[in-house]
Design an enzyme around this catalytic site. Structure first.
Site, short mmCIF file in Angstrom:
data_model
loop_
_atom_site.label_atom_id
_atom_site.label_comp_id
_atom_site.label_asym_id
_atom_site.label_seq_id
_atom_site.Cartn_x
_atom_site.Cartn_y
_atom_site.Cartn_z
N ASP A 264 0.84 -1.20 0.00
CA ASP A 264 0.00 0.00 0.00
C ASP A 264 0.88 1.25 0.00
O ASP A 264 1.35 1.70 1.04
CB ASP A 264 -0.93 -0.01 1.22
CG ASP A 264 -1.87 1.19 1.24
OD1 ASP A 264 -1.95 1.89 0.22
OD2 ASP A 264 -2.52 1.41 2.28
N LYS A 271 1.55 7.99 0.23
CA LYS A 271 1.90 8.11 1.65
C LYS A 271 3.26 8.79 1.81
O LYS A 271 4.13 8.58 0.96
CB LYS A 271 2.00 6.72 2.29
CG LYS A 271 0.69 6.00 2.51
CD LYS A 271 0.93 4.63 3.14
CE LYS A 271 -0.37 3.85 3.28
NZ LYS A 271 -1.31 4.40 4.27
N ASP A 282 0.17 -4.92 4.63
CA ASP A 282 -1.23 -4.59 4.38
C ASP A 282 -2.02 -5.76 3.80
O ASP A 282 -3.21 -5.65 3.56
CB ASP A 282 -1.30 -3.37 3.44
CG ASP A 282 -2.49 -2.48 3.74
OD1 ASP A 282 -3.06 -2.59 4.84
OD2 ASP A 282 -2.86 -1.67 2.87
N GLU A 343 -8.06 2.47 0.34
CA GLU A 343 -8.28 1.45 -0.68
C GLU A 343 -8.80 0.13 -0.10
O GLU A 343 -9.47 -0.62 -0.78
CB GLU A 343 -6.97 1.19 -1.45
CG GLU A 343 -5.99 0.20 -0.81
CD GLU A 343 -5.44 0.64 0.55
OE1 GLU A 343 -5.47 1.86 0.82
OE2 GLU A 343 -5.02 -0.21 1.34
N ARG A 345 -11.11 -0.57 2.17
CA ARG A 345 -12.58 -0.65 2.22
C ARG A 345 -13.16 -0.91 0.83
O ARG A 345 -14.22 -1.49 0.69
CB ARG A 345 -13.13 0.62 2.85
CG ARG A 345 -12.79 1.87 2.10
CD ARG A 345 -12.89 3.11 2.96
NE ARG A 345 -11.81 3.19 3.95
CZ ARG A 345 -11.66 4.19 4.82
NH1 ARG A 345 -12.54 5.18 4.85
NH2 ARG A 345 -10.67 4.18 5.69
N1 BES Z 1 -3.29 0.25 5.17
C1 BES Z 1 -3.69 1.51 5.68
C2 BES Z 1 -3.97 1.48 7.19
C3 BES Z 1 -2.84 1.16 8.11
C4 BES Z 1 -2.16 2.18 8.76
C5 BES Z 1 -2.47 -0.13 8.39
C6 BES Z 1 -1.14 1.90 9.64
C7 BES Z 1 -1.44 -0.43 9.27
C8 BES Z 1 -0.79 0.59 9.89
C9 BES Z 1 -4.94 1.99 4.97
O1 BES Z 1 -5.09 1.57 3.67
C10 BES Z 1 -4.88 3.47 4.95
O2 BES Z 1 -4.03 3.99 4.29
N2 BES Z 1 -5.79 4.12 5.63
C11 BES Z 1 -5.85 5.52 5.69
C12 BES Z 1 -7.29 5.92 5.50
C13 BES Z 1 -7.50 7.39 5.25
C14 BES Z 1 -6.90 7.79 3.92
C15 BES Z 1 -8.97 7.67 5.27
C16 BES Z 1 -5.33 5.95 7.06
O3 BES Z 1 -5.54 5.24 8.04
O4 BES Z 1 -4.66 6.98 7.12
ZN ZN Z 2 -4.16 -0.15 3.14
MN MN Z 3 -4.13 2.86 2.28
#
Ligand code: BES
Ligand code: ZN
Ligand code: MN
Length: 490
Positions: A264, A271, A282, A343, A345
């Site tokens: 991811d 990111k 992920d 992504e 969800r």
């Molecule tokens: N895979 C991440 C969530 C995650 C964060 C997993 C830290 C493990 C450790 C997920 O896909 C993500 O990026 N979520 C975003 C959502 C936001 C853009 C609404 C997040 O948590 O920042």
């Molecule tokens: Zn993710």
């Molecule tokens: Mn993500």
């Protein structure tokens, strides 16, 4: 690792080591404690008092055993099956690294810790700890003489062992280790198609069926959300369907859904680099589902279990899905993309539609879904979201038996529900920062058939350990595998 019963007396034990787990209260003069006189003297000399986190290695030059390990469990009132499991794994890991091939683990003095109807037995906990303690992700590392400590532990002996229980514990552990080992593989090694290959190989070994949908099939099947997430990557997405059917008639039918993002990067909403490392993890939800299915087959449970792995790589490129895009999920609902980093969800949306079509008795999804969940609960406790009290309670009970901490979170909220509204589509995929984990759970609920009990396990944060502790090694944890397996085994 072999776990065997030991019938002899403590004084006769001829193996490499003995590992004695002691509460502070055990360190007085308990006459029925193994090595009681040694323990009493060490406590009197202030060398070892059973404090939590303390340990002492006592080399023995006369008599059978070469090393006596004393490991502290802390105060009796704070001691539980879970803390024994963690401490035992830690102690066995230490003994294994200090070139002990065989360890005797007396546990009879801890009988009141295990003396509950619903809790796991001492033998099962020993099986889990022994099975989990030796794993580290070091297959790509050169094993340099002098730097590398091989893990010597091969045999664990316990007086009064219940072999069947220990074997069961080992099966739980092996399922978790399989999940860890796969989740630890980097993105260059495991793509969505690679994940499918691993699933196929596991299915072959364990007598499961495995059906894989490639991008052509995903189009035919109207999996528009999964396809959108995968569109930016040179490694196309896959939907992997594993099925376990019991020999006799199945008591229940359960579908497990796993988030399988093999890497991811965030996509076009890329990111920052310090948030991108560890994102090979992920796919932990999908790896956990594979582990549970492996364990289910090994235990021969009388439940029909389906595993749906939604696999994609979230990458930025000229073919990526974009912010503002509107994608259509399998159930026909449209989603406006607010953030390409939300992504998980999306891939789960399509998979949850498919799960609902299987008309199961319950659906459980495992996903490293939101950083918000990790912010709320920390890196040692996962979120459980469900509108079904019976399912939530059953999962929480299973998690307590296995020492995997979950906390029930709200799965409904009328105010957060409002923020899912889009002016152009049926919903947006991302909302305000506050309540981000609840937003995600509500989003997912729109793709699950209303009358099917469903639980969402957000394992973001717990999926990846920054350091070794208890049963965990550094890196992927396999968190959730034993809880789900325990739930299925009830
Ligand atoms: N895979 C991440 C969530 C995650 C964060 C997993 C830290 C493990 C450790 C997920 O896909 C993500 O990026 N979520 C975003 C959502 C936001 C853009 C609404 C997040 O948590 O920042
Ligand atoms: Zn993710
Ligand atoms: Mn993500």
């Amino acid at each position: 690792m072999e776990i065997k019963t030991y019938d002899g007396s403590m004084g006769e034990w001829q193996g490499d080591a003995a590992l004695l787990l002691l509460r502070e209260e055990d360190c007085g003069a308990l006459s029925d404690l193994p090595y009681a006189e040694t323990v009493r003297q060490l406590a009197e000399r202030q060398d070892f008092k059973g404090r939590k986190g303390s340990s002492l290695r006592v080399p023995v030059f006369e008599g059978g055993v070469k090393n006596l390990y004393l490991v502290g469990l802390g105060k009796a009132e704070a001691c539980s099956a879970a803390s024994v499991r963690d401490t035992l794994a830690w102690g066995l890991r230490m003994a294994g690294r200090q070139h002990n091939g065989s360890v005797l683990v007396p546990m009879a003095h801890l009988k009141d810790v295990f003396n509950t109807d619903s809790g796991p037995s001492a033998s099962a906990v020993l099986g889990e700890a022994a099975g989990l303690c030796g794993y580290v992700f070091d297959k790509y590392k050169e094993k340099k003489e002098g730097e590398y400590t091989p893990f010597a532990l091969k045999e664990v002996f316990a007086p009064g062992l219940m072999p069947e229980e220990a074997r069961r514990g080992q099966t739980f552990a092996a399922a978790q280790v399989a999940a860890r080992a796969l989740a630890n593989e980097p993105g260059c090694s495991v793509s969505p198609a690679g994940l499918a290959e691993h699933a196929g190989a596991m299915a072959n070994e364990r007598g499961l069926t495995c059906e894989v949908w490639d991008e052509e099939r995903l189009k035919q099947e109207r999996m528009g959300a999964l396809l959108a997430v995968g569109s930016g990557s040179a490694n196309p997405p896959r939907l992997i369907h594993l099925t376990y059917k019991p020999k006799g008639t199945a008591k229940r039918k359960i579908v497990l859904v796993g988030k399988g993002i093999t890497f991811d990067s965030g996509g076009l909403d890329i990111k920052p680099s310090n948030f991108m490392t560890t994102m090979k993890g992920d796919k932990s939800g999908a790896c956990a589902v594979m582990g549970v299915l492996r364990g289910t087959a090994e235990l021969g449970l009388d439940v029909e279990v389906h595993g749906l792995l939604a696999a994609a790589e979230n990458m930025p490129s000229g073919s990526s899905y974009r912010p503002d895009d509107i994608v259509r999920a399998r159930n026909g609902k449209t989603i406006e993309i607010e953030n390409t980093d939300a992504e998980g969800r999306l891939v789960l949306a399509d998979a949850l539609c498919l799960a609902s079509e299987l008309k199961p008795d319950a659906i459980i999804d495992l996903a490293t879904l939101t950083g918000a969940c990790a912010v709320a609960l920390g890196k040692w406790r996962a979120g459980l979201f469900s509108r079904d009290d019976a399912l939530a309670d059953a999962l929480l009970a299973a998690s307590r038996r296995r020492g995997e901490a979950f906390w029930r979170m709200p799965a409904e909220d009328e105010h957060i529900e409002e923020t899912l509204k889009s002016p152009f589509a049926d919903m947006v995929n991302s909302g305000p920062r506050y309540g981000g984990a609840i937003f995600a759970a509500i989003f997912l609920s729109r793709f699950v058939e209303k009358d099917i009990p469903w639980a969402h396990l957000d394992i973001a944060g717990v999926d990846f350990m920054d350091k070794e502790w208890g049963v965990y090694s550094k890196g992927a944890s396999g968190f959730g595998v034993r809880t789900c397996l325990d739930y299925l085994a009830q």
